[in-house]
Design an enzyme around this catalytic site. Sequence first.
Site, short mmCIF file in Angstrom:
data_model
loop_
_atom_site.label_atom_id
_atom_site.label_comp_id
_atom_site.label_asym_id
_atom_site.label_seq_id
_atom_site.Cartn_x
_atom_site.Cartn_y
_atom_site.Cartn_z
N LYS A 13 0.86 -1.18 0.00
CA LYS A 13 0.00 0.00 0.00
C LYS A 13 0.90 1.24 0.00
O LYS A 13 2.03 1.11 0.48
CB LYS A 13 -0.95 0.03 1.19
CG LYS A 13 -0.38 -0.27 2.57
CD LYS A 13 0.76 0.53 3.11
CE LYS A 13 0.56 1.99 3.35
NZ LYS A 13 1.81 2.66 3.82
N TYR A 54 -4.36 4.17 6.57
CA TYR A 54 -4.84 3.19 7.56
C TYR A 54 -6.18 3.64 8.16
O TYR A 54 -7.06 2.83 8.42
CB TYR A 54 -3.81 2.99 8.68
CG TYR A 54 -2.62 2.18 8.23
CD1 TYR A 54 -2.56 0.81 8.46
CD2 TYR A 54 -1.56 2.77 7.56
CE1 TYR A 54 -1.49 0.04 8.03
CE2 TYR A 54 -0.47 2.03 7.13
CZ TYR A 54 -0.44 0.66 7.37
OH TYR A 54 0.61 -0.09 6.94
#
Length: 415
Positions: free
Chosen positions: A159, A244
């Site tokens: 990511k 996140y």
Amino acid sequence: MPAGRGCGQQAPPIAASEAHQAAEAAAAPATGPLDIKLPLLEAPTDPKGAEPFNPDAPDRRVGYALVGLGHLTLNEILPAFGKSKHARPVALVSGDADKMAKVAKQYGIKPSSCYSYQTYDKLKDNPEVEMIYIVLPNSMHHEFTLRGAKAGKHILCEKPMTNSVKECEEMIEACKKAGKKLTIAYRIQCEPLNRAAMKQVRAKTYGATKMLQMMNTQNQAHDQQWRHKKALAGGGSLPDVGLYCLNTTRFLLGEEPTEVSAQIYSTPGDDRFKEIEENVSFTLRFPSGAISQCMTGYGSFNNKSYTVYAETGSIKMDPAFPYHGLHQERIHAPDGQQVKETPNDPQKDQFALEMDHMAECVRQNKTPCTPGEEGLQDQRIMEAIYLSAKENRPVQLPAVAKLDAFRGAAPKDEA
Ligand code: NAD
């Protein structure tokens, strides 16, 4: 082996189709528990020990090529193979041949399975490699996914997926065209305590979720790292750690936001934030009415936590996002008295869980929990967050009716 027939005893002849099934069964990965019963050690009234580890034999595991030998690969991913059941490292790709030779020696990887960024495409001729794990600066994820898919390998990409919606779409298309799986490495969606929180939210254990508060901050070193270069990182705290807050909110609720509003602030004169943002505060609104207030920053002390506020209780994860040492606290008042519950952290290695989930998806031909579409959706929302901050107004997002609209098969629960 059937009961009554020992090693070395000849098997009776079997029909051709049975022979084919037997050969297939032998080739299938040994993913289930060993079929060996040992006598009980403790009385049934004592606490049960953990389930046996039961890893696959090395030659049945999915072979991974690691691309990029930086902090994450050396400190977390390579050591995690020691806790993996279904994956093993079989190849390396790096721009630093000396470093790669040392790493290859430590992990028993053949010199002939070490590649440079230029010879990366030769992975296609290495049958041991089934999966490529891309652990490079964000802007390089796109190129290495396209080349990896062309080499005929499945892709696990770190990511954030990449730096633009268009590039995300191209990555999905390239893997689809090659008939290969693509997953984005959202390890939190495999982690047991975060999964337990998700299940409580979805089951409405404490009623409907009204609000969430998410925080992911860290104080960046004052050096020339790629994370401070817009061309390589795509942005600052938002795509790196703020992601996140965004991805975990979406995971907990299963819903997709319909509106974002955001503010960005970077300290003037701080060289770290010449090209990328320091702090982002953003609010996500969901169809159920839930609101998530998220804050991320690159210049303040480390805080990686969240709280879910529901009608009759709250779930706090502090910390929620580090690699180790997560902690969950549930507060509610079942009989009018406040009760605090702190479930045990099973302390699973998040990278091993993620690599094993992807390996199982390959072996069982399932869509992984967080496929390219999950990364694309985050990228769309991050672009809306930047737009909102730039134009100082809420930005609407297309409504998505389905829950878990962009997710595939759930990872196995490992308590
Ligand atoms: P890092 O800087 O430690 O490593 C990056 C590697 O890429 C280095 O080996 C470097 O030599 C190589 N590289 C190749 N070309 C480069 C270039 N042009 N500029 C700079 N480096 C170049 O970074 P990292 O912390 O290992 O992060 C790598 C990726 O992993 C990033 O996408 C990051 O977002 C992601 N990440 C994910 C997690 C997680 O928990 N899932 C944690 C940290 C990092």
